[in-house]
Each structure stands twice: as C-alpha cells, then as structure tokens.
Design a protein around this motif. Structure first.
Motif, PDB file in Angstrom:
ATOM      1  N   GLU A 181      39.420  40.209  33.660  1.00 15.22           N
ATOM      2  CA  GLU A 181      38.561  39.618  32.625  1.00 15.22           C
ATOM      3  C   GLU A 181      38.239  40.682  31.591  1.00 15.22           C
ATOM      4  OE1 GLU A 181      37.172  37.578  30.366  1.00 15.22           O
ATOM      5  OE2 GLU A 181      36.717  36.238  32.064  1.00 15.22           O
ATOM      6  N   HIS A 185      35.838  48.610  22.126  1.00 14.91           N
ATOM      7  CA  HIS A 185      35.381  47.281  21.696  1.00 14.91           C
ATOM      8  C   HIS A 185      35.448  47.135  20.170  1.00 14.91           C
ATOM      9  CE1 HIS A 185      32.305  43.864  22.627  1.00 14.91           C
ATOM     10  NE2 HIS A 185      33.146  43.510  21.700  1.00 14.91           N
ATOM     11  N   HIS A 198      37.461  50.256  38.881  1.00 17.06           N
ATOM     12  CA  HIS A 198      36.524  50.911  37.959  1.00 17.06           C
ATOM     13  C   HIS A 198      37.260  51.840  37.005  1.00 17.06           C
ATOM     14  CE1 HIS A 198      34.117  54.470  36.834  1.00 17.06           C
ATOM     15  NE2 HIS A 198      33.142  53.595  36.676  1.00 17.06           N
ATOM     16  N   PRO A 207      31.208  37.005  30.571  1.00 10.97           N
ATOM     17  CA  PRO A 207      31.560  36.123  31.692  1.00 10.97           C
ATOM     18  C   PRO A 207      32.047  34.761  31.200  1.00 10.97           C
ATOM     19  CG  PRO A 207      29.161  36.285  31.458  1.00 10.97           C
ATOM     20  CD  PRO A 207      29.748  37.196  30.438  1.00 10.97           C
ATOM     21  N   THR A 242      33.983  34.556  36.181  1.00  8.57           N
ATOM     22  CA  THR A 242      33.759  36.001  36.072  1.00  8.57           C
ATOM     23  C   THR A 242      32.298  36.241  35.691  1.00  8.57           C
ATOM     24  OG1 THR A 242      34.524  35.997  33.774  1.00  8.57           O
ATOM     25  CG2 THR A 242      36.169  36.440  35.478  1.00  8.57           C
ATOM     26  N   LYS A 243      31.830  37.441  35.988  1.00  6.74           N
ATOM     27  CA  LYS A 243      30.391  37.729  35.856  1.00  6.74           C
ATOM     28  C   LYS A 243      30.058  38.736  34.758  1.00  6.74           C
ATOM     29  CE  LYS A 243      29.838  35.342  39.687  1.00  6.74           C
ATOM     30  NZ  LYS A 243      29.589  33.899  39.489  1.00  6.74           N
ATOM     31  N   LYS A 244      31.067  39.505  34.334  1.00 11.11           N
ATOM     32  CA  LYS A 244      30.809  40.580  33.361  1.00 11.11           C
ATOM     33  C   LYS A 244      31.788  40.462  32.197  1.00 11.11           C
ATOM     34  CE  LYS A 244      29.507  43.992  36.881  1.00 11.11           C
ATOM     35  NZ  LYS A 244      29.898  45.274  37.483  1.00 11.11           N
ATOM     36  N   ARG A 245      31.583  41.240  31.132  1.00 12.16           N
ATOM     37  CA  ARG A 245      32.545  41.236  30.020  1.00 12.16           C
ATOM     38  C   ARG A 245      33.888  41.781  30.490  1.00 12.16           C
ATOM     39  NH1 ARG A 245      34.514  43.822  25.069  1.00 12.16           N
ATOM     40  NH2 ARG A 245      35.202  41.993  23.890  1.00 12.16           N
ATOM     41  N   ASN A 246      33.877  42.913  31.184  1.00 15.66           N
ATOM     42  CA  ASN A 246      35.102  43.502  31.730  1.00 15.66           C
ATOM     43  C   ASN A 246      34.995  43.560  33.241  1.00 15.66           C
ATOM     44  OD1 ASN A 246      36.835  44.681  29.378  1.00 15.66           O
ATOM     45  ND2 ASN A 246      34.730  45.224  28.842  1.00 15.66           N
ATOM     46  N   GLN A 247      35.930  42.948  33.921  1.00 12.29           N
ATOM     47  CA  GLN A 247      35.839  42.847  35.378  1.00 12.29           C
ATOM     48  C   GLN A 247      37.217  42.576  35.977  1.00 12.29           C
ATOM     49  OE1 GLN A 247      33.321  39.598  36.564  1.00 12.29           O
ATOM     50  NE2 GLN A 247      33.487  40.048  38.752  1.00 12.29           N
ATOM     51  N   GLU A 273      38.828  50.695  28.404  1.00  8.79           N
ATOM     52  CA  GLU A 273      37.736  50.698  27.416  1.00  8.79           C
ATOM     53  C   GLU A 273      37.790  51.929  26.524  1.00  8.79           C
ATOM     54  OE1 GLU A 273      34.743  48.642  30.547  1.00  8.79           O
ATOM     55  OE2 GLU A 273      33.805  49.218  28.646  1.00  8.79           O
TER      56      GLU A 273
END
Lengths: 136, 136, 136
Positions: free
Chosen positions: B120, B74, B62, B124, B12-17, B69
C-alpha cells in the motif's frame, strides 16, 4: 487451452516517453477469441520497458518520467557503457520488460484507472511489442 | 489444463504499508485443486503493488518502505498530478503490480524466507487482489 | 498443453554480481520439447533477483550494479533488519524475483540484445533458479 502469439510496432517521439498501448493489447485479446486466461505484454528492447499505471490524467506519466530521470540521471559518474545510454538500461531493469494481465469474459481485467504503457527511455525509435494470449 | 480465477479484499491501515497476503494466496491455490502450474497475484490499483520478500523479520518490510520513501519522496518539486499522490504511482510502477509463483505438488514454490506482500502506497484504503491459478 | 518444471544452481562470487543464465534457460526450453508458449524464470531468494538486459557489452551490468548501489546504499541510517543486508532485500523487490519470456518455434523470443541475468545482491552464495516451461 489455446495460445495465440502476435506483435505490433510503435514509433516513439522523444528520448523519454510513455505511450499508452492499452487499445492495441485489448484488440489483440479480442482477436484471439480467448474468453478466460491472461495476456503477456513483452518488450524485446533493453532500453525500454512495459508498465501499468494510471492513464486518466497524463500528469501521472509526466511524474513517473520525472522521478526516473532524477533517480537515474542520464550521466552518472562511473558509467562505462560506450553508447552513453546506461540510464536507459537501468530504467529498463527497474521498471521491467513485461507485464501480465488477466482476461475474464473476453475482457482485460484492468483496474478502473489502469492502462498499459510502453516506456521509451532512449528514443525516438521504432519499437516492437510481443503479445501472447493464453486461455480457453 | 485448468484455469481458476478468484479475488479477495483487504483493508490497509496506513499510507505506506506492506501486508503479508501469503496465506490468502496459499488458500486460493489449495481450493483450486491444481497440482502443478503457477499462480498470478495481480493488484488492480495504480497506487499499490505486489512484491515477494522476506516475511520472517518484519524489519525487512520497514526497511523497504523506508528506502522507497527516501528514494521517491512524497513531494518532489515538479510533480503535476493534482491528487498529490504521484509518489505512490511511481512506487507502483517500480515495484510492479503483479507477481507469479510456481505450484508444485499442490504447494506454492516459495523460497524458505519468501512471503507475498500487498504494498500500500496511498492508504488507508480498501483494496482488491486478483488471483489466477493455472495448471493441471 | 504441457507444463515442465525444472531447476538449476549457480555459485556467485561477489556481494553484488550479475550472472548471465541465458544458456541454462535456453537449454531447459530445448529439453522441454515445447514449441510455442512461455518460460518463467524464478528466484526463490529474498536478496537476489532476475532481470533481462543487454548481455553484449558487460559494461551494462557494471552500470546497473553501480546505479543500484548508489540509489540503495549498503548502509542507510534507519535500517532495522539485524542481518545488515537490507539493501539487498530492497534491490530484490525493485528488480523483481522473476521474468517471463515467450517461446516461438522452440526458440526463446528474446530481443537481439537481451540476455537473462541472475542478480546477486548479498553474495557470494550458492543459489537456485526455478524454471517452468508451458506450452504445446
């Protein structure tokens, strides 16, 4: 292919509580004699649930219960259910009343940090958990 | 009746994905040679989840991440877990760590708009997904 | 071991509605002739879900829908999905698109107060439900 059904009971101590039931499920899997397949862990109650989450740090359970209580407060204006535990019913549907875990080489395929939890949302009560192991 | 277990990895590439893993699951089903039955898609991580939702318009992913979120921020006052990722654990329990899809005529019985997503919530990271296909 | 797959349709009447589908699932289980095993109830739609909760007092359904509407409002600033039903997609992922129930002695192993509900979040619509019964 073999199917084994069993159940066990627990007693919860608080209105909202997470109880780690991983060892009871692991024991049922071992006793089934099934090598590869899966186990269903099912909660037959409408004010409780089953979830899988971290069981290393007990703060994770605390933070999950805190979040649920803030997002789904005990008393929401507009609730109609006469028993006064509508929040518990809502938490049950959002968390869900069952989980399934794979079995490989006679072992539960849980991740490193995963444990299986019974989620009490309207305790303290005596509760049952149904378990079904399937495989070969 | 046959049981096939396999796994695959993603990054994965981002915190939330949300990552669409439908093609990997479809490929595992095809390779299993099973005609009718079901597949379990299981996430062995406690800060991630599996869900099924629309994969035609990426705005749906999205909007789901935005909702999660805002409902589960967080940093919530009162969180105790020392790793600072309590929100990710909560999202994991609410979305759930597994899904099951039926298989009919060697094909995943997904609805027209349904895709399978790895969620995710603390990336990442490199992540694993367990897959079990059962049937005949 | 035997696998039986079937499906049925329902028509929902409101944008948000819970419909009790326990009798349809019970009937599918009976017709399958399977004595012990489990049933998967699967919703192939991305703006609906399946849940298990109390079906004795209809206020529970009311209170669950109220909670979902307040936690996940119809219009959240920031939603991008052009169809204007992002809330329905989010509710679908949080409640989840399938449930599984054990079968014992040809009977659904539901708890005393449990019923199976189709959750409509973007109705009124015509909807399908997939059912798979597995066992012996």
């Amino acid at each position: 292919m073999k199917i084994v059904q069993t159940e066990f009971s627990i007693s919860t101590k608080k209105r909202n509580q997470l109880m780690d039931i991983t060892s009871q499920v692991r024991s049922a899997v071992k006793q089934s004699g099934i090598t590869n397949g899966d186990v269903i862990v099912y909660c037959p109650h409408t004010t409780a649930a089953i979830t899988i989450n971290e069981n290393a740090d007990p703060s994770v359970s605390h933070d999950l219960l805190l979040t649920l209580e803030e997002v789904i407060p005990h008393n929401r204006p507009g609730y109609k259910h006469y028993e006064g535990n509508s929040d518990a019913h809502c938490k049950s549907s959002l968390v869900g009343c069952s989980e399934q875990i794979l079995i490989k080489d006679r072992t539960l395929s849980l991740g490193t940090w995963q444990g299986i939890f019974f989620c009490e949302f309207d305790g303290p009560r005596s509760r049952k958990i149904y378990v079904q192991i399937r495989g070969e």
